[in-house]
Design an enzyme around this catalytic site. Structure first.
Site, mmCIF file in Angstrom:
data_model
loop_
_atom_site.group_PDB
_atom_site.id
_atom_site.type_symbol
_atom_site.label_atom_id
_atom_site.label_comp_id
_atom_site.label_asym_id
_atom_site.label_seq_id
_atom_site.Cartn_x
_atom_site.Cartn_y
_atom_site.Cartn_z
ATOM 1 N N SER A 147 0.985 -1.258 -0.334
ATOM 2 C CA SER A 147 -0.248 0.261 -0.166
ATOM 3 C C SER A 147 1.013 1.405 0.185
ATOM 4 O O SER A 147 2.237 1.136 0.061
ATOM 5 C CB SER A 147 -0.970 -0.168 1.348
ATOM 6 O OG SER A 147 -1.330 1.350 1.460
ATOM 7 N N TYR A 160 -3.627 -0.621 10.461
ATOM 8 C CA TYR A 160 -3.074 -0.998 8.843
ATOM 9 C C TYR A 160 -2.249 -0.498 8.503
ATOM 10 O O TYR A 160 -1.213 -0.699 7.663
ATOM 11 C CB TYR A 160 -4.165 0.220 7.953
ATOM 12 C CG TYR A 160 -4.923 -0.441 6.406
ATOM 13 C CD1 TYR A 160 -5.172 -1.602 5.635
ATOM 14 C CD2 TYR A 160 -3.977 0.326 5.279
ATOM 15 C CE1 TYR A 160 -5.606 -1.400 4.153
ATOM 16 C CE2 TYR A 160 -3.941 0.834 3.947
ATOM 17 C CZ TYR A 160 -4.322 -0.494 3.784
ATOM 18 O OH TYR A 160 -4.970 -1.059 2.956
HETATM 19 P P1 NAP Z 1 -12.122 -5.217 -1.071
HETATM 20 O O1 NAP Z 1 -12.705 -4.519 -2.105
HETATM 21 O O2 NAP Z 1 -12.536 -5.257 0.372
HETATM 22 O O3 NAP Z 1 -11.061 -6.766 -1.167
HETATM 23 C C1 NAP Z 1 -10.543 -7.068 -0.208
HETATM 24 C C2 NAP Z 1 -11.196 -8.447 -0.528
HETATM 25 O O4 NAP Z 1 -10.681 -9.319 1.118
HETATM 26 C C3 NAP Z 1 -12.528 -9.126 -0.198
HETATM 27 O O5 NAP Z 1 -12.496 -10.423 -1.537
HETATM 28 C C4 NAP Z 1 -12.471 -10.282 0.868
HETATM 29 O O6 NAP Z 1 -13.674 -11.387 0.980
HETATM 30 C C5 NAP Z 1 -11.110 -10.429 1.256
HETATM 31 N N1 NAP Z 1 -11.384 -10.279 2.400
HETATM 32 C C6 NAP Z 1 -11.263 -10.059 3.950
HETATM 33 N N2 NAP Z 1 -11.232 -10.224 4.446
HETATM 34 C C7 NAP Z 1 -10.896 -12.089 5.024
HETATM 35 C C8 NAP Z 1 -10.995 -12.966 5.213
HETATM 36 N N3 NAP Z 1 -11.121 -12.971 6.952
HETATM 37 N N4 NAP Z 1 -10.700 -14.266 5.259
HETATM 38 C C9 NAP Z 1 -10.804 -14.400 3.387
HETATM 39 N N5 NAP Z 1 -10.939 -13.413 2.619
HETATM 40 C C10 NAP Z 1 -10.885 -11.834 3.469
HETATM 41 O O7 NAP Z 1 -10.757 -3.916 -0.553
HETATM 42 P P2 NAP Z 1 -9.091 -4.101 -2.677
HETATM 43 O O8 NAP Z 1 -9.424 -2.435 -1.763
HETATM 44 O O9 NAP Z 1 -10.054 -4.638 -3.528
HETATM 45 O O10 NAP Z 1 -8.588 -4.440 -1.505
HETATM 46 C C11 NAP Z 1 -7.512 -5.481 -1.705
HETATM 47 C C12 NAP Z 1 -5.899 -5.654 -1.173
HETATM 48 O O11 NAP Z 1 -5.608 -4.725 -1.663
HETATM 49 C C13 NAP Z 1 -6.427 -5.180 0.008
HETATM 50 O O12 NAP Z 1 -5.025 -5.823 0.712
HETATM 51 C C14 NAP Z 1 -5.974 -3.597 0.494
HETATM 52 O O13 NAP Z 1 -5.404 -3.024 1.984
HETATM 53 C C15 NAP Z 1 -4.789 -3.164 -0.586
HETATM 54 N N6 NAP Z 1 -4.966 -2.106 -0.842
HETATM 55 C C16 NAP Z 1 -6.328 -1.129 -1.345
HETATM 56 C C17 NAP Z 1 -6.359 -0.202 -2.114
HETATM 57 C C18 NAP Z 1 -7.151 0.630 -2.164
HETATM 58 O O14 NAP Z 1 -7.096 1.979 -2.458
HETATM 59 N N7 NAP Z 1 -8.201 0.118 -2.388
HETATM 60 C C19 NAP Z 1 -4.544 0.571 -1.865
HETATM 61 C C20 NAP Z 1 -3.705 -0.085 -1.215
HETATM 62 C C21 NAP Z 1 -3.554 -1.131 -1.630
HETATM 63 P P3 NAP Z 1 -14.873 -10.845 2.009
HETATM 64 O O15 NAP Z 1 -15.100 -10.546 2.484
HETATM 65 O O16 NAP Z 1 -15.564 -12.054 1.249
HETATM 66 O O17 NAP Z 1 -13.835 -12.187 3.061
#
Ligand code: NAP
Length: 255
Positions: A147, A160
């Site tokens: 991130s 985080y």
């Molecule tokens: P998101 O849409 O909320 O997706 C998160 C995913 O993680 C979902 O598929 C969720 O599925 C899964 N997850 C959460 N808790 C879990 C658990 N206990 N067991 C298994 N699966 C779990 O968020 P996103 O933005 O795509 O994030 C994906 C990654 O990118 C994360 O690591 C996030 O920190 C990182 N990231 C995001 C951003 C951004 O701007 N969006 C920026 C930097 C980094 P379920 O809820 O169905 O379990």
């Protein structure tokens, strides 16, 4: 050693994408399938729509239901992938959550919940994955989703930031130990991507404007913006890339 045209083809690879039910994980899972990999997606919720897109790309797709915050869940998820497909050669550690609160109010529960998914699960999954690749005698690729908060402090997101900063440490530590075993470990640092993770920021008019104003590319990222980096780091084109972090952030860190 073949130094011909670099290949981004993932045919014959089996990839595991954690958090593949939506957002960045779903886009990466579908992108890896389009590059030729069979893909298992892991999440607590339904991965049906991701699996349908993987199958539509002509690859095998399976969903594994797991709560990766629980010790042992990562190991049992990988066992299921091996039974349903075969031993994976690509692991995308993408599942992650965020909890926002002022530091002085931040609860121990939120700290533990964030650490369990964003860091502890990465340790467990990577360890089982590496052991299995080594035992099977094939190469492997681990791509951790870091991130901007692997580099910056953030506001109201202490757990985080701590976890994502540690992701860079674990990426480098594992790269050192696993490179001799034919396993590449790298990370991608997404910028501000429009997913459920950032929905509260986009809903806040002032915050949204401030974020947009600082992004040289002038727009929020889309989950699909991460696919090129994920395919590259999963492919033989990146075979000499170890312990690197690739920002995909519209230029944010360059400001
Ligand atoms: P998101 O849409 O909320 O997706 C998160 C995913 O993680 C979902 O598929 C969720 O599925 C899964 N997850 C959460 N808790 C879990 C658990 N206990 N067991 C298994 N699966 C779990 O968020 P996103 O933005 O795509 O994030 C994906 C990654 O990118 C994360 O690591 C996030 O920190 C990182 N990231 C995001 C951003 C951004 O701007 N969006 C920026 C930097 C980094 P379920 O809820 O169905 O379990």
């Amino acid at each position: 050693m073949d130094h011909g045209t670099p290949s981004f083809n993932l045919a014959d690879e089996v990839a595991v994408v954690t958090g593949g039910s939506q957002g960045i994980g779903a886009a990466i899972a579908i992108g890896l399938a389009k590059a030729g990999a069979d893909v298992a997606v892991v999440a607590r919720g339904s991965c049906e729509s991701t699996v349908a897109s993987i199958v539509a790309a002509g690859r095998l797709g399976v969903a594994v239901n797991a709560d990766l915050s629980r010790p042992g869940a990562g190991e049992s998820a990988l066992e299921q992938v091996e039974q349903l497909l075969r031993i994976p050669s690509i692991l995308i550690n993408n599942a992650g959550i965020i909890r926002r609160a002022a530091f002085t109010d931040y609860s121990r529960q939120d700290w533990d919940d964030v650490m369990a998914v964003n860091l502890d699960a990465v340790f467990e999954l990577s360890q089982v994955f590496a052991r299995d690749c080594i035992a099977a005698g094939h190469r492997g690729r681990i791509v951790n989703i870091a991130s901007l908060l692997s580099f910056q402090g953030g506001i109201r997101v202490v757990a985080y930031t701590a976890a994502k900063s540690a992701i860079l440490g674990i990426t480098r530590a594992l790269a050192n130990e696993l490179a001799p075993q034919g396993i590449n470990v790298n990370a991608i640092a997404p910028g501000y991507i429009a997913t459920s993770n950032t929905a509260p920021l986009r809903a806040d008019f002032a915050r949204n404007a401030a974020i947009l104003d600082r992004i040289p590319a002038g727009r929020w990222g889309e989950p699909e913006d991460l696919v090129g980096a994920a395919v590259f780091l999963s492919s033989s084109a990146a075979s000499y890339v170890h312990g690197a972090v690739l920002p995909v952030d519209g230029g944010w860190l360059a400001r």
